[in-house]
Design a protein around this motif. Sequence first.
Motif, PDB file in Angstrom:
ATOM      1  N   ALA A  88     -15.441  45.820 -21.589  1.00  0.00           N
ATOM      2  CA  ALA A  88     -15.079  46.504 -22.854  1.00  0.00           C
ATOM      3  C   ALA A  88     -13.814  47.419 -22.768  1.00  0.00           C
ATOM      4  O   ALA A  88     -13.179  47.290 -23.810  1.00  0.00           O
ATOM      5  N   ALA A  89     -13.765  48.117 -21.903  1.00  0.00           N
ATOM      6  CA  ALA A  89     -12.657  48.834 -21.626  1.00  0.00           C
ATOM      7  C   ALA A  89     -11.335  48.399 -21.561  1.00  0.00           C
ATOM      8  O   ALA A  89     -10.308  48.599 -22.284  1.00  0.00           O
ATOM      9  N   ARG A  90     -11.112  46.848 -20.752  1.00  0.00           N
ATOM     10  CA  ARG A  90     -10.144  46.200 -20.968  1.00  0.00           C
ATOM     11  C   ARG A  90      -9.763  45.904 -22.471  1.00  0.00           C
ATOM     12  O   ARG A  90      -8.570  45.348 -22.603  1.00  0.00           O
ATOM     13  N   ALA A  91     -10.690  45.556 -23.107  1.00  0.00           N
ATOM     14  CA  ALA A  91     -10.579  45.056 -24.537  1.00  0.00           C
ATOM     15  C   ALA A  91     -10.286  45.899 -25.356  1.00  0.00           C
ATOM     16  O   ALA A  91      -9.258  45.839 -26.320  1.00  0.00           O
ATOM     17  N   VAL A  92     -10.586  47.337 -25.284  1.00  0.00           N
ATOM     18  CA  VAL A  92     -10.295  48.475 -26.221  1.00  0.00           C
ATOM     19  C   VAL A  92      -8.748  49.153 -25.832  1.00  0.00           C
ATOM     20  O   VAL A  92      -8.214  49.521 -26.663  1.00  0.00           O
ATOM     21  N   ASP A  93      -8.550  49.135 -24.582  1.00  0.00           N
ATOM     22  CA  ASP A  93      -7.711  49.732 -24.065  1.00  0.00           C
ATOM     23  C   ASP A  93      -6.085  49.377 -25.075  1.00  0.00           C
ATOM     24  O   ASP A  93      -5.415  50.143 -25.227  1.00  0.00           O
ATOM     25  N   PRO A  94      -5.946  47.994 -24.910  1.00  0.00           N
ATOM     26  CA  PRO A  94      -4.786  47.562 -25.900  1.00  0.00           C
ATOM     27  C   PRO A  94      -4.737  48.158 -27.240  1.00  0.00           C
ATOM     28  O   PRO A  94      -3.748  48.361 -27.828  1.00  0.00           O
ATOM     29  N   VAL A  95      -5.850  48.122 -27.969  1.00  0.00           N
ATOM     30  CA  VAL A  95      -5.871  48.165 -29.287  1.00  0.00           C
ATOM     31  C   VAL A  95      -5.584  49.939 -29.429  1.00  0.00           C
ATOM     32  O   VAL A  95      -5.043  50.148 -30.404  1.00  0.00           O
ATOM     33  N   VAL A  96      -6.251  50.765 -28.588  1.00  0.00           N
ATOM     34  CA  VAL A  96      -6.015  52.043 -28.732  1.00  0.00           C
ATOM     35  C   VAL A  96      -4.520  52.247 -28.368  1.00  0.00           C
ATOM     36  O   VAL A  96      -3.927  53.133 -29.076  1.00  0.00           O
ATOM     37  N   GLU A  97      -3.736  51.870 -27.458  1.00  0.00           N
ATOM     38  CA  GLU A  97      -2.410  51.936 -27.245  1.00  0.00           C
ATOM     39  C   GLU A  97      -1.560  51.566 -28.543  1.00  0.00           C
ATOM     40  O   GLU A  97      -0.867  52.258 -28.900  1.00  0.00           O
ATOM     41  N   TRP A  98      -2.070  50.468 -29.019  1.00  0.00           N
ATOM     42  CA  TRP A  98      -1.212  49.820 -30.241  1.00  0.00           C
ATOM     43  C   TRP A  98      -1.571  50.798 -31.444  1.00  0.00           C
ATOM     44  O   TRP A  98      -0.274  51.325 -32.194  1.00  0.00           O
ATOM     45  N   VAL A  99      -2.673  51.401 -31.641  1.00  0.00           N
ATOM     46  CA  VAL A  99      -2.795  52.332 -32.485  1.00  0.00           C
ATOM     47  C   VAL A  99      -2.185  53.728 -32.612  1.00  0.00           C
ATOM     48  O   VAL A  99      -1.640  54.237 -33.429  1.00  0.00           O
ATOM     49  N   LEU A 100      -2.136  54.332 -31.359  1.00  0.00           N
ATOM     50  CA  LEU A 100      -1.493  55.434 -30.889  1.00  0.00           C
ATOM     51  C   LEU A 100       0.200  55.190 -30.681  1.00  0.00           C
ATOM     52  O   LEU A 100       0.854  56.387 -30.526  1.00  0.00           O
ATOM     53  N   ARG A 101       0.443  54.133 -30.702  1.00  0.00           N
ATOM     54  CA  ARG A 101       2.081  53.889 -30.361  1.00  0.00           C
ATOM     55  C   ARG A 101       3.006  54.582 -31.293  1.00  0.00           C
ATOM     56  O   ARG A 101       3.993  55.329 -30.691  1.00  0.00           O
ATOM     57  N   PRO A 102       2.790  54.803 -32.644  1.00  0.00           N
ATOM     58  CA  PRO A 102       3.592  55.657 -33.431  1.00  0.00           C
ATOM     59  C   PRO A 102       3.438  57.009 -33.206  1.00  0.00           C
ATOM     60  O   PRO A 102       4.465  57.708 -33.041  1.00  0.00           O
ATOM     61  N   HIS A 103       2.359  57.481 -32.768  1.00  0.00           N
ATOM     62  CA  HIS A 103       2.319  58.895 -32.411  1.00  0.00           C
ATOM     63  C   HIS A 103       2.718  59.413 -31.041  1.00  0.00           C
ATOM     64  O   HIS A 103       3.831  60.306 -31.036  1.00  0.00           O
ATOM     65  N   THR A 104       2.825  58.469 -30.178  1.00  0.00           N
ATOM     66  CA  THR A 104       3.571  58.772 -28.778  1.00  0.00           C
ATOM     67  C   THR A 104       5.051  58.545 -29.011  1.00  0.00           C
ATOM     68  O   THR A 104       5.860  59.394 -28.495  1.00  0.00           O
ATOM     69  N   ALA A 105       5.543  57.652 -29.970  1.00  0.00           N
ATOM     70  CA  ALA A 105       6.914  57.514 -30.154  1.00  0.00           C
ATOM     71  C   ALA A 105       7.623  58.473 -30.902  1.00  0.00           C
ATOM     72  O   ALA A 105       8.800  59.427 -30.484  1.00  0.00           O
TER      73      ALA A 105
END
Length: 59
Positions: free
Chosen positions: A32-49
């Motif tokens: 579940a963590a392996r599946a959720v991690d890329p989604v969280v990174e994609w959602v937070l990408r604008p914020h980190t940029a």
Amino acid sequence: MIDAVESWIVLLPLPIQILLLLAVFLPLCWLAARAVDPVVEWVLRPHTARSRRREDVDR
């Protein structure tokens, strides 16, 4: 079928129940963590940029 499995698990000693729980849930949680991690990174990408651009301007 489910009732038979539930009864079997309940009748096991507690240490065996814990080992069985860990054997089942640790891999499931890892998947579940392996599946959720890329989604969280994609959602937070604008914020980190945005944060990185802000840090570059502050320097």
